[in-house]
Design a protein around this motif. Structure first.
Motif, short mmCIF file in Angstrom:
data_model
loop_
_atom_site.label_atom_id
_atom_site.label_comp_id
_atom_site.label_asym_id
_atom_site.label_seq_id
_atom_site.Cartn_x
_atom_site.Cartn_y
_atom_site.Cartn_z
N THR A 25 0.83 -1.20 0.00
CA THR A 25 0.00 0.00 0.00
C THR A 25 0.86 1.25 0.00
OG1 THR A 25 -0.08 -0.04 2.41
CG2 THR A 25 -1.88 -1.14 1.25
N CYS A 26 2.17 1.08 0.16
CA CYS A 26 3.06 2.25 0.29
C CYS A 26 3.82 2.54 -1.00
CB CYS A 26 4.06 2.02 1.42
SG CYS A 26 5.22 0.69 1.07
N ALA A 27 3.57 1.79 -2.07
CA ALA A 27 4.24 2.02 -3.35
C ALA A 27 5.75 1.86 -3.26
CB ALA A 27 3.90 3.40 -3.92
N GLY A 32 11.82 -2.73 -1.58
CA GLY A 32 12.10 -3.77 -0.59
C GLY A 32 11.37 -3.59 0.72
N CYS A 33 10.30 -2.77 0.74
CA CYS A 33 9.56 -2.56 1.97
C CYS A 33 8.93 -3.87 2.44
CB CYS A 33 8.46 -1.51 1.76
SG CYS A 33 7.42 -1.31 3.23
N VAL A 34 9.09 -4.22 3.70
CA VAL A 34 8.45 -5.42 4.25
C VAL A 34 7.64 -5.10 5.50
CG1 VAL A 34 10.14 -7.03 3.30
CG2 VAL A 34 10.54 -6.04 5.57
N SER A 35 7.25 -3.81 5.66
CA SER A 35 6.46 -3.46 6.83
C SER A 35 5.11 -4.18 6.78
CB SER A 35 6.21 -1.95 6.88
OG SER A 35 5.23 -1.69 7.87
N PRO A 36 4.76 -4.96 7.83
CA PRO A 36 3.47 -5.67 7.82
C PRO A 36 2.29 -4.71 7.67
CG PRO A 36 4.78 -6.25 9.77
CD PRO A 36 5.52 -5.15 9.06
N HIS A 37 2.49 -3.46 8.06
CA HIS A 37 1.40 -2.48 7.96
C HIS A 37 1.18 -1.99 6.54
CE1 HIS A 37 1.45 -2.53 12.30
NE2 HIS A 37 2.73 -2.25 12.29
N HIS A 38 2.09 -2.32 5.66
CA HIS A 38 1.99 -1.86 4.27
C HIS A 38 1.63 -2.99 3.31
CE1 HIS A 38 5.04 1.58 5.28
NE2 HIS A 38 3.88 1.71 5.88
N LEU A 39 1.38 -4.19 3.85
CA LEU A 39 1.15 -5.34 2.98
C LEU A 39 -0.31 -5.76 3.00
CD1 LEU A 39 4.29 -7.45 4.02
CD2 LEU A 39 4.07 -5.92 2.06
ZN LIG Z 1 6.05 0.27 3.01
#
Ligand SMILES: [Zn+2]
Length: 119
Positions: A25-27, A32-39
């Motif tokens: 959700t964070c584009a 390589g973003c792996v934040s659970p809040h962005h998936l």
């Molecule tokens: Zn992210």
């Protein structure tokens, strides 16, 4: 499997179907973003749509040599564009995603439609 999939499978509700992919959700999936809040789980089409919206969609590297629209497009690229349309994407979005012009792509699509009608 990517790190984001590993994180998603351990933090999100169960995958809705085997064809669902992990969307960001964070584009910043490509970063390589792996934040659970962005998936989130999403279909291939949703994932491609998000990437188009965020400007992070890029066709496979072998297609980048055809940067100028006058060059001939590979069968793979055309097949890829048509598969997007078949998946429910608009011609405009599929054209944008693949670098093929809208008139050219709709022409190809019409040609394909005629081919299929013959079978
Ligand atoms: Zn992210």
């Amino acid at each position: 499997m990517g790190a984001h999939v590993y994180v998603a499978e351990r933090t999100l509700p169960p995958r809705p179907s085997p064809s669902h992919e992990v969307c960001h959700t964070c584009a910043n999936g490509h970063g390589g973003c792996v934040s659970p809040h962005h998936l989130v789980w999403g279909t291939r089409l949703e994932n491609v749509r998000d990437a188009i919206r965020d400007g992070t969609f890029s066709p496979p590297p072998r297609f980048t040599g055809t940067a100028h629209s006058n060059s001939k497009f590979s069968d793979e690229l055309i097949a890829h564009a048509l598969s997007l349309i078949e998946a429910g994407e608009t011609i405009t979005a599929a054209a944008k995603a693949t670098g093929i012009s809208v008139p050219h792509l709709s022409h190809i699509k019409q040609g394909k439609a005629r081919e299929w009608a013959k079978k």
